[in-house]
Structure formats: structure tokens, C-alpha cells
Design a protein around this motif. Structure first.
Motif, short mmCIF file in Angstrom:
data_model
loop_
_atom_site.label_atom_id
_atom_site.label_comp_id
_atom_site.label_asym_id
_atom_site.label_seq_id
_atom_site.Cartn_x
_atom_site.Cartn_y
_atom_site.Cartn_z
N THR A 231 55.25 110.04 -8.75
CA THR A 231 55.45 110.45 -9.69
C THR A 231 54.59 112.13 -9.33
N GLY A 232 55.76 113.18 -10.03
CA GLY A 232 54.68 114.49 -10.23
C GLY A 232 55.93 115.76 -10.00
N ALA A 233 55.23 116.82 -9.85
CA ALA A 233 55.91 118.29 -9.78
C ALA A 233 56.42 118.51 -8.98
N SER A 234 57.87 119.01 -8.75
CA SER A 234 57.84 119.66 -7.24
C SER A 234 58.93 121.06 -7.05
N VAL A 235 59.11 120.91 -5.75
CA VAL A 235 59.72 122.64 -6.06
C VAL A 235 61.39 122.50 -4.98
N PHE A 236 62.22 122.40 -4.97
CA PHE A 236 62.58 122.83 -4.01
C PHE A 236 64.53 123.58 -3.94
N VAL A 237 64.41 124.94 -3.04
CA VAL A 237 64.61 125.42 -3.08
C VAL A 237 65.99 125.30 -1.70
N VAL A 238 66.91 125.74 -2.23
CA VAL A 238 68.10 125.40 -1.36
C VAL A 238 69.16 126.70 -0.86
N PRO A 239 69.63 126.99 1.09
CA PRO A 239 70.02 128.13 0.65
C PRO A 239 70.86 127.69 1.06
N ARG A 240 71.07 129.41 1.32
CA ARG A 240 72.91 129.66 1.10
C ARG A 240 73.76 129.02 2.74
N THR A 241 73.52 129.61 3.60
CA THR A 241 73.40 129.56 5.37
C THR A 241 72.59 128.77 6.22
N LEU A 242 72.66 127.90 6.79
CA LEU A 242 71.41 127.88 7.86
C LEU A 242 71.00 128.86 8.45
N GLN A 243 71.35 129.74 8.40
CA GLN A 243 70.48 130.95 8.52
C GLN A 243 69.57 131.28 8.08
N ASP A 244 69.59 130.72 6.66
CA ASP A 244 69.12 131.05 5.75
C ASP A 244 67.84 130.28 5.52
N ALA A 245 67.57 129.38 6.39
CA ALA A 245 66.15 128.22 6.03
C ALA A 245 64.79 128.89 6.11
N GLU A 246 64.90 129.57 6.87
CA GLU A 246 63.12 130.71 6.32
C GLU A 246 63.36 131.08 5.45
N ALA A 247 64.24 132.08 4.60
CA ALA A 247 64.02 132.79 3.54
C ALA A 247 64.03 131.40 2.21
N ALA A 248 65.04 130.28 2.02
CA ALA A 248 64.67 128.92 1.29
C ALA A 248 62.98 129.20 1.23
N SER A 249 62.52 128.40 2.86
CA SER A 249 61.20 128.52 2.79
C SER A 249 60.10 129.09 2.33
N GLN A 250 60.15 130.43 2.40
CA GLN A 250 59.85 131.09 1.66
C GLN A 250 59.80 130.97 0.19
N ALA A 251 61.12 131.27 -0.22
CA ALA A 251 61.11 131.38 -1.86
C ALA A 251 59.95 130.15 -1.74
N CYS A 252 60.52 129.03 -1.76
CA CYS A 252 59.89 127.68 -1.66
C CYS A 252 58.10 127.78 -2.08
N GLN A 253 57.77 128.19 -0.93
CA GLN A 253 56.07 128.32 -0.80
C GLN A 253 56.13 129.75 -2.51
N ARG A 254 56.65 130.50 -1.99
CA ARG A 254 56.30 131.63 -3.27
C ARG A 254 56.70 131.02 -4.89
N LEU A 255 57.90 130.32 -5.64
CA LEU A 255 57.29 128.90 -5.94
C LEU A 255 56.35 128.37 -6.42
N VAL A 256 55.60 127.70 -5.68
CA VAL A 256 54.91 126.98 -5.76
C VAL A 256 53.21 127.81 -5.86
N ASP A 257 53.19 128.94 -4.78
CA ASP A 257 51.81 129.29 -5.69
C ASP A 257 52.12 130.18 -7.21
N PHE A 258 52.82 130.64 -7.79
CA PHE A 258 53.29 130.76 -8.74
C PHE A 258 53.33 129.79 -9.52
N ILE A 259 53.75 128.53 -9.91
CA ILE A 259 53.47 127.41 -10.20
C ILE A 259 52.10 126.89 -10.71
#
Length: 472
Positions: A231-259
Motif C-alpha cells: 500500500t502506498g505511492a510509487s513512480v514508474f518511468v519507462v525508457p524508449r530503448t535499452l540505451q535509455d535505462a539511465e535516463a529513465a532512472s534519473q527521470a524517476c528520481q527527479r519525479l520522486v524528489d518533486f513529489i
């Protein structure tokens, strides 16, 4: 390209003592499934051969029995066993709790993976009120939550996740989402899409999806009335390609901090008052209709719908020339007794589940005003899920239903044989108003009634939540 599509949808309230059975779901199979999913048109535009799975949607209610879960799961797995597909698209909720199993979505996806292997792309459309287990992120490729509260963007979300799936299939890459579980549980009535901070969070999600390498970004509020480790809140970010995994991870943390920086901004959008004061507030407003939410018995959050707290208070009041209705009270026995009569007959019936102090039985004496159908909501708002009888007792009408449900639209009143414009005050078994009623409401108030969806969640008896989780 072949894609299997399906829906297995249930939001579970573990504080509701009435368990959910197979008969409580709207269920279709075969080609009829394709008529109920907006994703189908998007897939066909991409020249995809769409294979129907199942469509099973249950109104929010208590824990799903294991046999019910296995019935629908086996239906879907059997179709997968008989058909080779290039991808799987499913519309789930995210907060299903199953007897002896826990997260229904996680159990379903794990069984699908055991059957189809780790490489086949799986795309999910999920409700923003999903309680998402962290483990789920290891078994799916594409995820997107609704981005409206109340929910009006299911069609758009289904289209986005369908198009993302065809892109992944064409790339022949196995992408993995970034996921973070947030240590907060947010009361649903404190998070509406046109109010802060959720309005800004939605804007930030849209900004993240504009970033290079990001396919989808989702914020899950969670479902507060579920005593679960997930139970509780969460954040999901999906990358476009395998090479975008780090971008997705960084974007996920950006959202976590914002929320997390805005978590204490969540608050009720409407007046939230004790039951008697809520009725005072509604009755002093001159124009109509004014909606009173019986928030502790909110069937759209999985409460039973049988509480009589507001009904008793209304019966004790002088309505000062105003007309009120309670829509509705769940009582199978009372409904069955009323249904034996004809419209216009004098009737007298005891109403109330009697299961606790909040559902104490009340004697209703009046005239049988109307009989009609009970419609569902969200994925079942055009389906007949039960029946209702309405008793008229002078200035107060009471709708008695043979299942727990809420009137979320004007059509719900019409199908019950009523006109909402006849009433000054309308008591509903829900929390925040659904969109169709917001458009016609002159006023609204949350009555802080007790029950399985009690809004003061810090006072609920959670047993499974991690100790570090903050209740908002």
C-alpha cells in the motif's frame, strides 16, 4: 504482429468484510472483449492482429477469493497457451488483493511470465490508485497510469500503452522500467487532478515524457483502504530503448524528489465536516443540487455501502421544505422484500446490514416510488450490475440496492427511475464526486462518516504497512 489484449480489474478494500466472488465481476470473453477496450483501435491502426483474452471488471469491494482469481487467471492463461503472440496488452487496476495470495496483479503477471518467458513484451494500463509491488517492475516492460482524478482518460491511456507496445515489439528489445516505492500513503480524497499538488505533479509527468529517451512516466497515488505491504505511492518511468535505462532512472528520481517535496500539500478539495455539520452545510445552501458524500462508506473505494449513519440523521431532521435522497443503501434482504411490491404500494422494511455500529438497522415506512436498474462505474458504468427500489417517505427518498454501488452519473438516476433535479440534497456512497456530477453540482461536502473507507486514515487499524510509511 499478434497481440493478446485483456482486462482483469479490481480495486480491493481490505477493511470491507464482504469478500468478492466471480459473480461480482462483469465478464465477457471471445470477440466481445474487443468491443470494450480502447486499445484495440490503436493496435489495428498499426496493422496488428488483435487476439481477445478476457474482460473481467469488478466494482471496488472486499478481498477477492482465491477461487475467483484462479477462474479468471486460468481463462487468460489457457488462451495464451493456445496462441502464439508477439506481445501482451492488459488493463489492470494495481490494487487487487487476493485471498492467501496478496497482490493479484503481481501473481497474474508472474504466472504469465512463467508461461511465455522473459522476452515477450508486456504492456499495462493501470489505475493511478494502484498499490504497486516493487517486484512487478521486474516482470513488465511498459506501464502507464491514468493521469486524471476523477478518471476520464482511460481511452487515452490505453491508446498510449498500446502504441508503446507495438514500438517495443518492432525494436525487438527487452526494455525495463525504473521504479521507486514512496514511503507515503495518501488519502484519495486529498488528491484531485485539478487541485494542487496533483495538478503540478501531472504537469511534471508530462514534462518528463518530453525528455529524450522517455516513453512513459507514471505516478501512483495508491489505494489507502488496503492493509497491505504494498500500500502506498510509487513512480514508474519507462525508457524508449535499452540505451535509455539511465535516463529513465534519473527521470524517476527527479519525479520522486518533486513529489516528496509536495507531499504535505495534499488536502481535501471539498468541505470535509462531521456528519451532522455536513448535513447542516448542505441544507443551508439555497440552490440545488448539493451532494453529500458518505465518505466512510464510499463504495467506489470498496466500502460495503450498507452504513445507515447519514440516513438516520436525515430521518431525525426537519428538511425545511427541501427534498433529499440517499442513493443508495445496500441491503439484499430489504431489496428482495420491496421488490415483491408494486410501485405505489405502501411499504415498511428494516434497512441496514447490522454488521457493525455504523450499519444499525432502521425501519423505513412509506410508498414504493420506483424500481430500476443499478449501473456500475468506470469500466462497467454502462453495465447493469444490480437492481434498486426507492422508498418515498415524505421529503426523504431512500434507494435500496441489492449490491454495494454508487450513483456516479445522471444516467444512474435515470435507470433507477429517478430524476436528480427533483432533489435539493443528494447523499451518495462515494468520496470525491465523479466528473458527470461535478458538472451539475451547485455544492458538495464530504461527510466524515465512519466505515471501511474512513478518510482519517491515520486512525485506521493497519497491520501490514511498513513502520516507516507516512499516512497523509
Amino acid at each position: 504482429m499478434k497481440v493478446l489484449v485483456g482486462c482483469f480489474y479490481h480495486e480491493t478494500n481490505t477493511f470491507n468484510p464482504i469478500w468478492t466472488h466471480k459473480e461480482d465481476f462483469v465478464f465477457v470473453e471471445g470477440d466481445a472483449v474487443l468491443d470494450r477496450l480502447y486499445s484495440v483501435a490503436a493496435l489495428r491502426e498499426q496493422q496488428v492482429d488483435v487476439i481477445p483474452g478476457i474482460y473481467a471488471t469488478g466494482l471496488s469491494s472486499g478481498i477477492v477469493t482465491k477461487s475467483t482469481f484462479e477462474f479468471f487467471t486460468n481463462k487468460l492463461l489457457n488462451i495464451l497457451q493456445e496462441t502464439e503472440v508477439d506481445g501482451i496488452w492488459l488493463h489492470l487496476h494495481g490494487s487487487m488483493v487476493v485471498e492467501g495470495i496478496g497482490s493479484g496483479e503481481l501473481a497474474l503477471i508472474k504466472q504469465i511470465r512463467a508461461l511465455v518467458g522473459s522476452q515477450l513484451p508486456i504492456s499495462l494500463t493501470l489505475d493511478i490508485h494502484g498499490n504497486i509491488p516493487e517486484e512487478l517492475s521486474q516482470f513488465v516492460n511498459i506501464v502507464r497510469a491514468y493521469r486524471t482524478v476523477p478518471h476520464i482518460d482511460q481511452a487515452e491511456t490505453e491508446r498510449i500503452t498500446a502504441e508503446a507496445l507495438t514500438t517495443v515489439i518492432a525494436m525487438k528489445e527487452t526494455i525495463a522500467p525504473a521504479f521507486v516505492k514512496l514511503p507515503v500513503v495518501i488519502c484519495g480524497e486529498k488528491a484531485l487532478g485539478n487541485c494542487e499538488p496533483l495538478k503540478s505533479i501531472f504537469a511534471e509527468l508530462a514534462a518528463v515524457e518530453e525528455l529524450e529517451g522517455i516513453a512513459t512516466a507514471s505516478f501512483f497515488l495508491g489505494h489507502a483502504w488496503s492493509d497491505s505491504a504494498h500500500t502506498g505511492a510509487s513512480v514508474f518511468v519507462v525508457p524508449r530503448t535499452l540505451q535509455d535505462a539511465e535516463a529513465a532512472s534519473q527521470a524517476c528520481q527527479r519525479l520522486v524528489d518533486f513529489i516528496m517535496a509536495r507531499k504535505h500539500q495534499f488536502d481535501y478539495a471539498a468541505q470535509a465536516l462531521a456528519p451532522e455539520q455536513a448535513l447542516d452545510y448542505a441544507l443551508q445552501i439555497d440552490d440545488k443540487p448539493v451532494f453529500v458524500s458518505d465518505s466512510g462508506d464510499n463504495t467506489t473505494a470498496g466500502a460495503p455501502g450498507y452504513n445507515t449513519v447519514l440516513l438516520k440523521l436525515l430521518m431525525q431532521r426537519d428538511l425545511n421544505g427541501k427534498k433529499a435522497v440517499v442513493a443508495s443503501i445496500f441491503d439484499k434482504n430489504a431489496f428482495a422484500e420491496l421488490n415483491q411490491h408494486k410501485v405505489g404500494d405502501p411499504v415498511s422494511v428494516w434497512v441496514g446490514g447490522g454488521a457493525d455500529d455504523y450499519s444499525e438497522q432502521v425501519l423505513l415506512t412509506g410508498v414504493l416510488k420506483a424500481k430500476g436498474d443499478l449501473l456500475g462505474y468506470l469500466n462497467a458504468e454502462n453495465d447493469i450490475v444490480g437492481q434498486v427500489c426507492t422508498i418515498e417517505m415524505g421529503a426523504l427518498d431512500v434507494v435500496i440496492a441489492n449490491r454495494g454501488d454508487s450513483f456516479i452519473s445522471i444516467q444512474h438516476f435515470v435507470r433507477a427511475g429517478l430524476q436528480f433535479t427533483d432533489y435539493d440534497v443528494i447523499v451518495l456512497k462515494q468520496g470525491y464526486l465523479f466528473d458527470a456530477l461535478t458538472k451539475v453540482a451547485y455544492g458538495e461536502v464530504l461527510a466524515l462518516t465512519p466505515g471501511a473507507s474512513y478518510l482519517k486514515i491515520a486512525e485506521l487499524n493497519y497491520l501490514a504497512l511498513p513502520a516507516a510509511v507516512e499516512l497523509i
